[in-house]
Write a protein that holds these residues in place. Structure first.
Motif, PDB file in Angstrom:
ATOM      1  N   THR A  78     -13.808 -11.325  -1.844  1.00 56.29           N
ATOM      2  CA  THR A  78     -14.380 -12.534  -1.116  1.00 56.29           C
ATOM      3  C   THR A  78     -15.152 -12.548  -0.095  1.00 56.29           C
ATOM      4  O   THR A  78     -16.062 -13.133  -0.064  1.00 56.29           O
ATOM      5  N   TRP A 112     -20.955 -18.246   1.198  1.00 57.28           N
ATOM      6  CA  TRP A 112     -19.763 -19.200   1.098  1.00 57.28           C
ATOM      7  C   TRP A 112     -18.761 -18.259   0.123  1.00 57.28           C
ATOM      8  O   TRP A 112     -19.068 -17.639  -0.613  1.00 57.28           O
ATOM      9  N   PHE A 167     -14.592 -18.973  -1.721  1.00 55.52           N
ATOM     10  CA  PHE A 167     -13.572 -19.965  -2.187  1.00 55.52           C
ATOM     11  C   PHE A 167     -12.369 -19.278  -2.053  1.00 55.52           C
ATOM     12  O   PHE A 167     -12.049 -18.209  -2.709  1.00 55.52           O
ATOM     13  N   PRO A 189      -8.605 -20.156  -2.913  1.00 51.86           N
ATOM     14  CA  PRO A 189      -7.348 -20.961  -3.457  1.00 51.86           C
ATOM     15  C   PRO A 189      -6.161 -20.754  -3.102  1.00 51.86           C
ATOM     16  O   PRO A 189      -5.713 -19.648  -2.734  1.00 51.86           O
ATOM     17  N   CYS A 194      -8.634 -28.195   1.939  1.00 53.28           N
ATOM     18  CA  CYS A 194      -8.298 -29.351   1.457  1.00 53.28           C
ATOM     19  C   CYS A 194      -6.823 -29.971   1.450  1.00 53.28           C
ATOM     20  O   CYS A 194      -5.946 -29.107   1.316  1.00 53.28           O
ATOM     21  N   VAL A 233     -17.319 -28.362  -6.735  1.00 52.01           N
ATOM     22  CA  VAL A 233     -16.220 -27.441  -6.651  1.00 52.01           C
ATOM     23  C   VAL A 233     -14.911 -28.375  -6.268  1.00 52.01           C
ATOM     24  O   VAL A 233     -14.410 -28.495  -5.204  1.00 52.01           O
ATOM     25  N   THR A 264     -11.243 -28.961  -5.596  1.00 51.89           N
ATOM     26  CA  THR A 264     -10.166 -28.146  -4.767  1.00 51.89           C
ATOM     27  C   THR A 264      -8.790 -28.982  -4.727  1.00 51.89           C
ATOM     28  O   THR A 264      -8.640 -30.050  -4.968  1.00 51.89           O
ATOM     29  N   ASP A 287      -6.282 -25.285  -0.734  1.00 50.07           N
ATOM     30  CA  ASP A 287      -7.331 -24.545  -1.147  1.00 50.07           C
ATOM     31  C   ASP A 287      -8.179 -24.422   0.262  1.00 50.07           C
ATOM     32  O   ASP A 287      -8.558 -25.554   1.019  1.00 50.07           O
ATOM     33  N   ILE A 291     -12.323 -23.571   1.467  1.00 47.19           N
ATOM     34  CA  ILE A 291     -13.741 -23.149   1.259  1.00 47.19           C
ATOM     35  C   ILE A 291     -14.452 -22.773   2.486  1.00 47.19           C
ATOM     36  O   ILE A 291     -14.342 -23.772   3.297  1.00 47.19           O
TER      37      ILE A 291
END
Length: 270
Positions: free
Chosen positions: A26, A35, A37, A39, A157, A200, A202, A206, A208
């Protein structure tokens, strides 16, 4: 570890960059693109807590010196206004203050920036039914260079974010940007550069992560359900605690709804 049970973590030093919730893969993606993500970063219980805190903030009386509430005309019914966002709430909410300063979220951003961080700002984007989208921009365009040369934001999110309700759209290109591609204080458009985007979607929990030169946007929410997102922004601690100065400046130029002068015009730019 739940948000409520979070304990203060020792400062992260650059040699300990892999000591935290984000994997080496990551971090490598973030370093290459600006950036990443993550999850399922927060548990359903954590999301339930945050959702309840947001609802409680909405119910609070709006008074000068407290949290900042901004509204906008609904795209579905221009005769009424909907909440666009709430900002500057951590000093007035113990739960959120723990989340941004002492939980896994702050440690993850320390991994990203390579050392201790300072909280810069926080906001909740509500995207109520009829809520407008956000034009393509880089966060650094909003005059942030006067405070620090780089920031990192964690977007958490809260509600499902879909193509239909205006999920985040991110720069789908390389290499990672380290400069502005448009002037300060205006959205990016065809005069500046061709910026490929991808949506994207989400799920609740999650996260980002993106830096302040990373282009992003979102479409309006014309569905019947709200789409709330929490945005927490940090700078490297080596650049100081600039949070109070930023909020003094923003309050002077773009105050919350309940502190605005009658007859004055205020325009959101980026």
């Amino acid at each position: 570890m739940s948000i409520a049970a979070a304990q203060a973590l020792p400062p992260l030093h650059s040699a300990d960059r892999l000591s935290g919730p984000l994997s080496a893969e990551t971090l490598s993606h973030f370093d290459a693109t600006g950036w990443a993500f993550a999850p399922g970063f927060f548990t359903p219980g954590d999301v339930a807590d945050m959702s309840a805190w947001i609802d409680a903030l909405l119910e609070r009386r709006e008074v000068p010196g407290a949290h900042w509430v901004y509204r906008q005309p609904s795209l579905l019914d221009p005769t009424r206004k909907v909440v666009q966002r709430i900002e500057n709430f951590c000093p007035h909410h113990a739960g959120f203050d723990v989340l941004v300063r002492r939980s896994r979220l702050a440690r993850a951003v320390e991994q990203i920036l390579g050392g201790p961080v300072a909280l810069f700002k926080e906001k909740i984007n509500f995207k109520e039914p009829g809520g407008a989208g956000f034009e393509l921009h880089q966060d650094q365009q909003a005059g942030w260079s006067r405070y620090a040369p780089l920031f990192a934001t964690a977007m958490v999110c809260i509600d499902p974010a879909t193509l239909e309700n205006g999920c985040l759209q991110v720069f789908d290109g390389s290499p990672r940007l380290d400069r502005l591609i448009a002037e300060e204080w205006r959205p990016i458009d065809a005069r500046d550069a061709e910026v490929p985007l991808r949506a994207v979607p989400t799920r609740p929990g999650d996260v980002i992560f993106f830096d302040s030169f990373f282009p992003h946007a979102s479409e309006p929410n014309l569905t019947a359900e709200r789409r709330r997102m929490l945005f927490i922004t940090y700078n490297s601690a080596e650049h100081g605690d600039v949070r109070d100065q930023y909020h003094r400046d923003k309050r002077a130029s773009y105050p919350p709804d309940n502190e605005r002068e009658a007859g004055a015009e205020y325009k959101f730019r980026v």
